[in-house]
Design a protein around this motif. Structure first.
Motif, mmCIF file in Angstrom:
data_model
loop_
_atom_site.group_PDB
_atom_site.id
_atom_site.type_symbol
_atom_site.label_atom_id
_atom_site.label_comp_id
_atom_site.label_asym_id
_atom_site.label_seq_id
_atom_site.Cartn_x
_atom_site.Cartn_y
_atom_site.Cartn_z
ATOM 1 N N ASN A 1 32.973 24.433 38.092
ATOM 2 C CA ASN A 1 33.794 23.226 38.250
ATOM 3 C C ASN A 1 35.283 23.492 38.084
ATOM 4 O O ASN A 1 36.077 22.555 38.116
ATOM 5 C CB ASN A 1 33.354 22.160 37.234
ATOM 6 N N ALA A 2 35.657 24.744 37.866
ATOM 7 C CA ALA A 2 37.065 25.068 37.601
ATOM 8 C C ALA A 2 37.683 25.821 38.773
ATOM 9 O O ALA A 2 37.015 26.597 39.452
ATOM 10 C CB ALA A 2 37.179 25.905 36.332
ATOM 11 N N VAL A 3 38.968 25.569 38.990
ATOM 12 C CA VAL A 3 39.734 26.324 39.985
ATOM 13 C C VAL A 3 40.749 27.159 39.218
ATOM 14 O O VAL A 3 41.636 26.619 38.541
ATOM 15 C CB VAL A 3 40.439 25.399 40.989
ATOM 16 N N LEU A 4 40.633 28.469 39.300
ATOM 17 C CA LEU A 4 41.474 29.389 38.540
ATOM 18 C C LEU A 4 42.254 30.278 39.508
ATOM 19 O O LEU A 4 41.941 30.344 40.702
ATOM 20 C CB LEU A 4 40.604 30.246 37.612
ATOM 21 N N THR A 5 43.254 30.978 38.980
ATOM 22 C CA THR A 5 44.163 31.763 39.819
ATOM 23 C C THR A 5 43.933 33.260 39.621
ATOM 24 O O THR A 5 43.856 33.731 38.480
ATOM 25 C CB THR A 5 45.635 31.427 39.474
ATOM 26 N N VAL A 6 43.850 33.969 40.718
ATOM 27 C CA VAL A 6 43.675 35.424 40.665
ATOM 28 C C VAL A 6 45.006 36.059 40.257
ATOM 29 O O VAL A 6 46.016 35.897 40.944
ATOM 30 C CB VAL A 6 43.225 35.980 42.028
ATOM 31 N N LYS A 7 44.988 36.781 39.122
ATOM 32 C CA LYS A 7 46.222 37.353 38.598
ATOM 33 C C LYS A 7 46.336 38.868 38.785
ATOM 34 O O LYS A 7 47.441 39.399 38.836
ATOM 35 C CB LYS A 7 46.329 37.047 37.087
ATOM 36 N N ASP A 8 45.176 39.566 38.851
ATOM 37 C CA ASP A 8 45.255 41.025 38.949
ATOM 38 C C ASP A 8 43.910 41.562 39.430
ATOM 39 O O ASP A 8 42.932 40.820 39.540
ATOM 40 C CB ASP A 8 45.621 41.637 37.590
ATOM 41 N N VAL A 9 43.898 42.882 39.671
ATOM 42 C CA VAL A 9 42.694 43.565 40.157
ATOM 43 C C VAL A 9 42.249 44.573 39.108
ATOM 44 O O VAL A 9 43.051 45.376 38.623
ATOM 45 C CB VAL A 9 42.967 44.285 41.496
ATOM 46 N N VAL A 10 40.962 44.526 38.747
ATOM 47 C CA VAL A 10 40.423 45.470 37.772
ATOM 48 C C VAL A 10 40.044 46.766 38.491
ATOM 49 O O VAL A 10 39.389 46.755 39.532
ATOM 50 C CB VAL A 10 39.205 44.886 37.020
ATOM 51 N N VAL A 11 40.480 47.875 37.925
ATOM 52 C CA VAL A 11 40.192 49.198 38.493
ATOM 53 C C VAL A 11 39.035 49.858 37.752
ATOM 54 O O VAL A 11 38.181 50.491 38.350
ATOM 55 C CB VAL A 11 41.446 50.095 38.442
ATOM 56 N N GLN A 12 39.020 49.673 36.436
ATOM 57 C CA GLN A 12 37.959 50.290 35.639
ATOM 58 C C GLN A 12 37.808 49.531 34.331
ATOM 59 O O GLN A 12 38.788 49.101 33.726
ATOM 60 C CB GLN A 12 38.304 51.760 35.346
ATOM 61 N N GLU A 13 36.552 49.343 33.911
ATOM 62 C CA GLU A 13 36.294 48.757 32.605
ATOM 63 C C GLU A 13 35.410 49.717 31.834
ATOM 64 O O GLU A 13 34.532 50.374 32.407
ATOM 65 C CB GLU A 13 35.636 47.382 32.730
ATOM 66 N N PRO A 14 35.601 49.845 30.532
ATOM 67 C CA PRO A 14 34.927 50.907 29.779
ATOM 68 C C PRO A 14 33.416 50.769 29.709
ATOM 69 O O PRO A 14 32.711 51.766 29.744
ATOM 70 C CB PRO A 14 35.555 50.792 28.384
ATOM 71 N N ASP A 15 32.906 49.542 29.612
ATOM 72 C CA ASP A 15 31.467 49.366 29.430
ATOM 73 C C ASP A 15 30.744 49.080 30.741
ATOM 74 O O ASP A 15 29.643 48.565 30.760
ATOM 75 C CB ASP A 15 31.179 48.256 28.426
ATOM 76 N N ARG A 16 31.366 49.426 31.862
ATOM 77 C CA ARG A 16 30.687 49.307 33.148
ATOM 78 C C ARG A 16 31.054 50.514 34.004
ATOM 79 O O ARG A 16 31.669 50.408 35.048
ATOM 80 C CB ARG A 16 31.107 48.026 33.857
ATOM 81 N N PRO A 17 30.671 51.723 33.523
ATOM 82 C CA PRO A 17 31.119 52.926 34.216
ATOM 83 C C PRO A 17 30.424 53.171 35.541
ATOM 84 O O PRO A 17 30.924 53.858 36.398
ATOM 85 C CB PRO A 17 30.778 54.052 33.228
ATOM 86 N N VAL A 18 29.224 52.666 35.716
ATOM 87 C CA VAL A 18 28.496 52.843 36.967
ATOM 88 C C VAL A 18 28.248 51.468 37.544
ATOM 89 O O VAL A 18 27.514 50.670 36.986
ATOM 90 C CB VAL A 18 27.161 53.571 36.730
ATOM 91 N N ASN A 19 28.889 51.148 38.660
ATOM 92 C CA ASN A 19 28.873 49.772 39.144
ATOM 93 C C ASN A 19 27.938 49.515 40.315
ATOM 94 O O ASN A 19 27.955 48.444 40.884
ATOM 95 C CB ASN A 19 30.303 49.348 39.537
ATOM 96 N N PHE A 20 27.099 50.511 40.694
ATOM 97 C CA PHE A 20 26.264 50.258 41.860
ATOM 98 C C PHE A 20 25.070 49.373 41.536
ATOM 99 O O PHE A 20 24.355 48.944 42.420
ATOM 100 C CB PHE A 20 25.800 51.570 42.501
ATOM 101 N N PHE A 21 24.829 49.071 40.245
ATOM 102 C CA PHE A 21 23.730 48.186 39.891
ATOM 103 C C PHE A 21 24.090 46.721 40.162
ATOM 104 O O PHE A 21 23.226 45.876 40.263
ATOM 105 C CB PHE A 21 23.374 48.334 38.408
#
Length: 832
Positions: A160-180
């Motif tokens: 129900n919320a409209v939010l604004t895209v502020k940046d792009v994530v390149v890497q997060e520490p606890d999601r090292p393998v993202n193909f799942f």
């Protein structure tokens, strides 16, 4: 003392055999060191970065809000400044452009300030994550911007919320393998959580609390205090970063498990290559050895000299293998691209080198023991070409074979780290080799009686049985190696057909989750007729026949297990792709107690049968139900199924959500998703046509990795073919000379050798195909619980390819024999 001049003369006089010996040792070293280094690189990285991988010292996970007692204990520890904590909520939801003309399923992560305690969320702008993710803002993956054609600063609707895209994530520490992930990552500030209105009762949400301990030595004590506050609620897991499981660790555990199986198999075949090559080398030196014995040399002296030769050749092979391992490290990052965490650096480890050298030495000693021991059986009369056929299996052979079996069992246990699995693997390996041996022996016994009219073919069949020919060992080795590769291809084909290539006609291809009970009627009107609704209630299995479930032991399973939170349902009918496997009907009318029907997959996880009692904890309340039937599925794929089905009267009043499945034309999926998200923001839409594309990419990459390492076993088989030609080189030269003297042209001799190798390749390929078809059938039906298609066309192409490979390799090695001049050979014979 070993004579250096003698060793040099042996090496220079048998360059080809020595080269093949070195290559066999090098092949085993490359397999050992490369896989060992890869395992250590990944494990050391996961251990070193364990806190970063989990972003905390202690991780509390649950699929429902944590118990009040645990929340109070956390608050107390926080007030005493013994810990810092930050929560996040992770779930899938569809995000939408405000114009409602495009939408996308995304992996949403709502985080509180403080996340992450360890590691860094890297942004494309380079700015601090905690400064960018403020109320009203979003941080997203680039894939989302690309697919929805958005840019930084654009608005995006989530719930129900409209939010604004502020940046792009390149890497997060606890999601090292993202193909799942089924969709791009989207970060939302916890301050906007309620505005989303997506976290409701029964929603598929992972509730995670990250805890950082201010006094590290008290880590285990604090974790114990938090565990005690869970009131033994099976839905909540409290783990430290040292023992917490992760998707990436489970993935690599399973991947390394299969690669280690392949490595051990290649090591075994390389050992056979070493043995076969040494037999060939010693066969050529038989008259030299006979002369030495005639001059008074003892067997111990001769064995010592040739042992020195094998150790020197083994050293050369080791050096070549290490060089190959270092070279391979440059290729492995590309091979594993997208599957390994960014922080993992693949490099050859020192411990893997020493371990590989030690194991390589043992392999050389074990597989050269029998050929060296057989030197005792060489008699001085061998100077005159008199041969005595020694018994193949005698006391020494059995002792050496037993030591080899113990060595490989130890290797399996060390590499796989699981006694039961290791024993199963050894049994499977022995069965594979035994079946290959029996089929090859029967085939050769049949061919020995054949007298085809074609002269070249008749001579080729006789060539299979020339003295010291390794026809049987070649067939066994190649058929076993090719059977493994064929099986991998056949299983991959069946997985593609079942899960990737297409859906069965009429099968649902769009799933809708988290439909609230009050939304069902309106949602049904929007979707229209044809949608199937399934109630979902969260619950945990706590005991079977009053024996509590061992949660820790269950989680050690490589496959699915009963320790996780289950999706329970209720209905009074079977699905179209279900049938009763055990029991009379879905539910018994003569039983008054609560009943549950279980899928046969559950019976494989934990022993249970009709009449047994299974205890559950459903929304905190205990329920014990009696197993009324065991169901099985008659089709495979992404069609809905449930492990546990209850009577409607048992669970209909429990807090629940609904899951819906419908068949939609591919062109209309996007429009339907946009309509659903606009009317029901909390409902997630899973487009299976997109899901199977992701799954297909993963399968292709994993298949290429396994095939790459399995191909080493084929190389080992090729080396055995080469060593066999060397072992029978004298007999082949003799045949070629006699054919020439009798008036045969070189083309005829070429036909004989080609036909011989053609038979070897064809028989090996057919045996491999038979074994692989049987093995793939068992794997698909019993292991993967899916239908099996033999793919005869593709199988015949594999058979053709392997036959041609064996024929051309054999011919290439035997070709120099064709140019042996009869006069030179006869003069050499007369001089001897």
């Amino acid at each position: 003392m070993v004579n250096a001049r003698f060793l040099l003369r042996q090496v220079t006089g048998a360059k080809r055999q020595c080269t093949v010996f070195v290559l066999c040792v090098a092949l085993s070293m490359i397999t050992l060191v490369s896989l060992g280094s890869f395992r250590e690189s990944v494990e050391s990285s996961l251990l070193r970065d364990a806190q970063s991988l989990h972003s905390a010292d202690i991780i509390i996970k649950s699929h429902s809000p944590v118990p009040p007692n645990l929340e109070r204990e956390r608050a107390v520890l926080k007030d005493r400044r013994e810990i810092r904590s930050a929560r996040y909520w992770e779930f899938y939801s569809v995000v939408q452009k405000p114009s409602a003309d495009a939408s996308l399923l995304c992996n949403i992560k709502v985080v509180e300030p403080g996340y992450p305690f360890y590691g860094t969320v890297r942004l494309a702008s380079g700015r601090p994550f905690e400064k960018v993710l403020s109320p009203g803002s979003l941080v997203v993956e680039q894939a989302l911007l690309d697919r929805l054609q958005l840019k930084i600063g654009d608005p995006l609707r989530i719930g129900n919320a409209v939010l604004t895209v502020k940046d792009v994530v390149v890497q997060e520490p606890d999601r090292p393998v993202n193909f799942f992930a089924l969709g791009p990552r989207v970060f939302v500030a916890a301050a906007d959580r309620d505005a989303l209105a997506l976290i409701g009762k029964g929603s598929r949400i992972e509730h995670v609390t990250l805890v950082k301990v201010t006094d590290p030595p008290r880590l285990e004590q604090v974790a114990s205090e938090l565990r005690a506050a869970t009131d033994n609620d099976g839905r909540v897991r409290v783990e430290t970063y040292k023992n917490a499981g992760s998707r990436v660790k489970r993935f690599f555990d399973n991947l390394l498990f299969f690669l280690n199986l392949s490595g051990i198999f290649t090591l075994l075949l390389s050992g056979f290559g070493i043995q076969s090559t040494l037999f060939a080398l010693l066969k050529e030196q038989e008259r030299t050895i006979a002369v030495m014995k005639a001059l008074g040399a003892r067997s111990r002296f001769i064995i010592g000299h040739f042992l020195g030769l094998t150790l020197i050749l083994g050293l050369f092979g080791t050096v070549a293998g290490l060089a190959g391992s270092f070279a391979l490290q440059r290729y492995l990052p590309a091979l594993f691209s997208g599957l390994i965490p960014a922080q993992v650096t693949l490099q050859v480890s020192t411990s893997a080198i020493f371990q590989g050298m030690a194991i390589g030495l043992l392999v050389v000693l074990l597989f050269t023991a029998l050929p060296l021991y057989r030197l005792k059986e060489v008699k001085p009369k061998a100077i005159f070409g008199k041969e005595e056929t020694a018994a193949l299996w005698n006391r020494s052979t059995w002792i050496i074979a037993s030591l080899g079996a113990l060595f490989f069992l130890s290797m399996v246990l060390i590499r796989l780290r699981d006694l039961k699995t290791g024993l199963y693997f050894m049994l499977s390996l022995v069965s594979l080799i035994l079946i290959s041996y029996l089929l090859a022996w029967v085939t050769l016994h049949f061919l020995k009686r054949k007298q085809p009219k074609n002269l070249a073919l008749r001579q080729a069949l006789k060539g299979l049985f020339r003295p010291h020919n390794a026809s049987l060992s070649i067939m066994v080795t190649l058929s076993a190696a090719f059977a493994v590769i064929f099986a991998i291809n056949l299983v991959e084909k069946n997985l593609d057909a079942t899960f990737i290539e297409s859906f069965p006609p009429g099968a649902p291809n769009v799933f809708f989750i988290d439909i609230q009970p009050g939304q069902r009627e309106a949602f049904g009107r929007m979707i229209g007729p044809g949608a199937s609704f399934y109630p979902i209630i969260k619950g945990n299995v706590t005991a079977v026949n009053e024996i509590p479930l061992d949660q820790a032991q269950e989680r050690k399973s490589r496959g699915d297990n009963l320790a996780r939170e289950m999706n329970l349902t209720y209905r009074e009918y079977l699905l179209p792709d279900e049938r009763i496997e055990s029991g009379e009907t879905l539910f018994r009318k003569d039983w008054t107690e609560p009943q549950v029907s279980v899928l046969d997959t559950v019976v494989k996880m934990h022993d249970m049968k009709v009449g047994d009692r299974v205890s559950f904890r459903v929304q905190g309340l205990p329920i014990t139900a009696r197993v009324s039937s065991v169901r099985t599925r008659t089709s495979s794929g992404f069609s809905p199924f449930f492990y546990f089905v209850f009577q409607e009267s048992v669970l209909s009043q429990a807090p629940q959500t609904f899951f819906a499945a419908v068949r939609v034309d591919k062109a209309g999926i996007s429009a339907l998703q946009n309509r659903v998200v606009s009317a029901f923001p909390n409902v997630s839409v899973i487009d299976l046509t997109e899901t199977v594309t992701v799954f297909g990419r993963i399968m292709q990459r994993l298949s290429s990795i396994v095939s790459f390492f399995t191909s080493f076993s084929v190389i080992a088989g090729v080396l055995i073919i080469i060593s066999s030609v060397f072992a029978t080189r004298y007999a082949r030269i003799q045949e070629a000379v006699y054919f020439t003297i009798l008036g045969a042209r070189r083309a005829f001799v070429l036909k004989v050798f080609a036909a011989e190798n053609l038979v070897l390749g064809l028989v090996s390929g057919v045996i491999a195909l038979l074994i692989s078809q049987l093995g793939s059938l068992i794997i698909c039906r019993k292991g993967l619980d899916m239908t099996y298609v033999p793919y005869l066309g593709e199988s015949l192409l594999l058979l053709l390819a392997t036959t041609l490979l064996v024929m051309f390799v054999g011919l290439a090695v035997a070709l120099p024999i064709l140019y042996q001049k009869p006069v030179a050979f006869l003069r050499e014979q007369s001089e001897e």
